[in-house]
Scaffold this motif. Structure first.
Motif, short mmCIF file in Angstrom:
data_model
loop_
_atom_site.label_atom_id
_atom_site.label_comp_id
_atom_site.label_asym_id
_atom_site.label_seq_id
_atom_site.Cartn_x
_atom_site.Cartn_y
_atom_site.Cartn_z
N TYR A 445 0.85 -1.19 0.00
CA TYR A 445 0.00 0.00 0.00
C TYR A 445 0.89 1.24 0.00
N GLU A 446 0.59 2.18 -0.88
CA GLU A 446 1.30 3.45 -0.83
C GLU A 446 0.97 4.15 0.50
N HIS A 447 2.03 4.58 1.23
CA HIS A 447 1.91 5.38 2.45
C HIS A 447 1.46 4.56 3.67
N PHE A 448 1.36 3.24 3.52
CA PHE A 448 0.98 2.42 4.67
C PHE A 448 1.83 1.15 4.70
N SER A 449 1.82 0.50 5.83
CA SER A 449 2.56 -0.75 5.95
C SER A 449 1.92 -1.82 5.07
N PRO A 450 2.69 -2.85 4.70
CA PRO A 450 2.14 -3.90 3.85
C PRO A 450 1.30 -4.91 4.65
N GLN A 451 0.70 -5.82 3.92
CA GLN A 451 0.04 -6.97 4.51
C GLN A 451 0.67 -8.23 3.95
N LEU A 452 0.61 -9.31 4.72
CA LEU A 452 1.14 -10.60 4.28
C LEU A 452 0.26 -11.71 4.83
N PHE A 453 -0.16 -12.61 3.95
CA PHE A 453 -0.96 -13.76 4.35
C PHE A 453 -0.30 -15.04 3.85
N ASP A 454 -0.37 -16.07 4.66
CA ASP A 454 0.12 -17.39 4.29
C ASP A 454 -1.08 -18.24 3.90
N LEU A 455 -1.32 -18.39 2.60
CA LEU A 455 -2.50 -19.10 2.12
C LEU A 455 -2.44 -20.60 2.41
N GLU A 456 -1.25 -21.09 2.74
CA GLU A 456 -1.11 -22.51 3.05
C GLU A 456 -1.61 -22.82 4.44
N THR A 457 -1.21 -22.03 5.43
CA THR A 457 -1.61 -22.26 6.81
C THR A 457 -2.83 -21.44 7.22
N ASP A 458 -3.15 -20.42 6.44
CA ASP A 458 -4.26 -19.51 6.75
C ASP A 458 -5.08 -19.26 5.49
N PRO A 459 -5.73 -20.29 4.94
CA PRO A 459 -6.48 -20.11 3.68
C PRO A 459 -7.65 -19.15 3.82
N CYS A 460 -8.12 -18.91 5.03
CA CYS A 460 -9.23 -17.96 5.24
C CYS A 460 -8.75 -16.51 5.26
N GLU A 461 -7.44 -16.30 5.28
CA GLU A 461 -6.84 -14.96 5.27
C GLU A 461 -7.31 -14.12 6.46
N PHE A 462 -7.21 -14.71 7.65
CA PHE A 462 -7.58 -14.00 8.87
C PHE A 462 -6.38 -13.33 9.53
N ASP A 463 -5.17 -13.88 9.32
CA ASP A 463 -4.01 -13.45 10.09
C ASP A 463 -3.00 -12.72 9.20
N ASP A 464 -2.92 -11.42 9.35
CA ASP A 464 -1.92 -10.61 8.67
C ASP A 464 -0.63 -10.71 9.47
N ILE A 465 0.40 -11.34 8.90
CA ILE A 465 1.64 -11.59 9.65
C ILE A 465 2.79 -10.72 9.15
N ALA A 466 2.47 -9.63 8.46
CA ALA A 466 3.52 -8.78 7.89
C ALA A 466 4.45 -8.22 8.95
N MET A 467 3.93 -7.92 10.13
CA MET A 467 4.73 -7.27 11.17
C MET A 467 5.41 -8.27 12.11
N THR A 468 5.21 -9.56 11.90
CA THR A 468 5.89 -10.56 12.72
C THR A 468 7.32 -10.74 12.21
N GLU A 469 8.19 -11.29 13.04
CA GLU A 469 9.59 -11.46 12.63
C GLU A 469 9.74 -12.38 11.42
N PRO A 470 9.13 -13.58 11.42
CA PRO A 470 9.24 -14.41 10.21
C PRO A 470 8.53 -13.79 9.02
N GLY A 471 7.44 -13.07 9.29
CA GLY A 471 6.71 -12.43 8.21
C GLY A 471 7.51 -11.36 7.52
N GLN A 472 8.32 -10.63 8.29
CA GLN A 472 9.11 -9.54 7.70
C GLN A 472 10.16 -10.07 6.73
#
Length: 517
Positions: A445-472
């Motif tokens: 996103y321009e001017h905002f932090s990103p989002q990251l989803f793991d479709l393998e472990t989170d196919p419902c896309e409930f958990d944005d893990i962009a700010m977690t250490e492995p996510g980064q």
């Protein structure tokens, strides 16, 4: 092409209750792509990518009513030189570049003017629907047709095809209001938009027995207004609904852009279970109605002797949130919005190896133009088209995803939406782009932090893990991939690679003697 049809609302894609026997039949005889993405989850820009074979940021028509540049080549430009008649029945949501046409002296009524005004299609019958007011619908051919059938009023599109009648009071209720979705549309089913679109498509096919043709049959439904004629209006009930794919945690601390979209009227409405139970059964009925008329269309192909030499593609321009993730409409990048159905039936024996199979290769809407041009025998326009022909996947000549495409990309420009003002952005700041490798979905996103989803472990896309250490760590890798994607856009579109090759390092042979002593 259906409008606003989610990939998971087909029987062949796993929906447990919806009746899509014809589409399922097509999937059994063709190849069903389970990881197909549109290039922009909004009608206009998505369709411009379908028609040009180019990403939204390349063709520039980034939102509805943004004109497609007159210089952009479309499917018709590639197929007509091969002897094909390339026509449209239904919707394109294309806005012509009238400013450039006027500047260049192109008459919109001329043969060339019509083509550049209609995305390169012969407008056999164009109807973009969405005509709630009288002034916009005065010249609508479908309205004239309804009036000839005895339906009164200046805008029978709205008053009959997209309105119902209150059984108690007899009052006419507009389908624009979600609370009226359960009412049967006042028009007879065989005269509805979906039926009429099919009629016009069949009429075109009957005209083209002796000439190659490509027809874009573009249904307006199941796009809103969500209202269906009998018997499709009550074919489904609340027990037929998929579980609500929304988690309370998504509302606690949402991403700023997602939060702004959650505040939109349509998101607030579809977050209500009452609205979902009223609308989604009708949405499903509209899909089954399309399926019903596709059988008519396919039967007509057989009756005219054209079933064995016609490639059929079934797809949609984007999805529909229907309340999932506490959102309505589309535009963002969850699977409900950006993933689309894509089924291709090729009658030739070369496609026998993949009949009835499901492909998990990443494919994009822009892949259809190079697919069609290869089928037609046209030379590939590699300096313009950014998609990749699907023929090798259809014939089974590619078996490994590593040999194919590593990433799929989708873009959005929400400058016209209330979310932009909520976020305090200027029109040129409200952009976002999604890139996925099939497992990881990264959203910039321009001017905002990103989002990251793991479709393998989170196919419902409930958990944005962009700010977690492995996510980064994953974000860094996906951001690098996105930067590479931006650098690979086709910008030198007025000269082919072959021409460049022919002119490389031979200036002195053409009389330019620079550097000689």
């Amino acid at each position: 092409m259906a409008d606003q049809l989610r990939a998971d609302y087909l029987g062949c894609n796993g929906h447990p209750t919806i009746k899509t026997l014809t589409i399922d039949w097509l999937a059994e005889r063709g190849i069903n792509f389970s990881k197909a993405y549109c290039q922009a989850p909004v009608c206009g820009p998505s369709r411009m990518s379908f028609y040009t074979g180019r990403y939204a940021s390349s063709h520039g028509a980034s939102y509805n009513s943004v004109p497609l540049k007159i210089s952009e080549l479309t499917l018709g430009d590639y197929l007509r030189p091969q002897g094909y008649r390339v026509a449209l029945v239904g919707k394109t949501h294309m806005k012509a570049d009238t400013e450039a046409m006027e500047r260049l002296g192109v008459d919109p009524a001329s043969s060339k003017g019509v083509l550049v005004s209609q995305c390169g299609f012969e407008p056999y019958w164009r109807d973009d629907g969405l005509h709630p007011d009288q002034s916009a619908s005065a010249d609508l051919e479908y309205n004239q047709y309804l009036q000839e059938q005895g339906y009164d009023g200046d805008n029978p599109w709205h008053g009959w095809s997209n309105s119902g009648e209150d059984p108690a009071s007899g009052e006419i209720k507009s389908g624009w209001y979600l609370r009226n979705s359960h009412l049967p549309a006042r028009v007879r089913e065989e005269l509805s938009e979906t039926a009429y679109t099919t009629d016009r498509a069949m009429h075109f096919i009957s005209e083209c027995r002796d000439k190659p043709w490509c027809l874009h049959v573009s249904y307006i439904k199941p796009h809103w207004p969500y209202i269906a004629p009998e018997p499709f209006h009550n074919m489904y009930g609340i027990d037929d609904l998929l579980p609500h794919n929304a988690h309370p945690n998504e509302r606690k601390d949402p991403h700023p852009v997602v939060k702004a979209f959650m505040a939109h009227r349509e998101s607030q409405a579809f977050s209500s279970q009452e609205v979902r139970e009223r609308v989604i059964p009708v949405y499903m009925g509209l899909i089954s109605q399309i399926d019903h008329h596709l059988k008519r269309l396919f039967d007509h192909l057989k009756e005219t002797g054209q079933d064995k030499n016609t490639v059929i593609v079934f797809t949609s321009d984007h999805g529909d949130y229907l309340g999932d993730h506490w959102l309505g409409e589309k535009e963002l990048f969850h699977e409900a919005s950006a993933r689309i159905p894509l089924i291709i039936y090729d009658p030739r024996c070369g496609a026998d190896r993949t009949r009835g199979t499901i492909s998990d290769h990443l494919v994009e809407a822009i892949d259809l133009v190079p697919t069609f041009t290869e089928l037609a025998g046209a030379a590939p326009a590699n300096h313009q088209v950014e998609g990749r022909s699907l023929i090798d996947l259809i014939t089974g000549d590619i078996s490994s995803s590593e040999q194919w495409r590593q990433y799929a990309v989708s873009e959005t420009d929400y400058a016209w939406r209330g979310a932009r003002k909520t976020l305090g952005l200027s029109p040129d700041q409200s952009k976002a782009v999604m890139i996925t490798d099939g497992r990881w979905k990264y959203i910039h996103y321009e001017h905002f932090s990103p989002q990251l989803f793991d479709l393998e472990t989170d196919p419902c896309e409930f958990d944005d893990i962009a700010m977690t250490e492995p996510g980064q760590e994953v974000c860094k890798r996906m951001e690098k991939a996105l930067f590479l994607w931006f650098r690979q856009r086709k910008t030198r579109v007025t000269m082919s690679d072959d021409t460049v090759e022919a002119l490389t390092d031979n200036a002195h042979q053409r009389g330019y003697l620079f550097g000689f002593w």
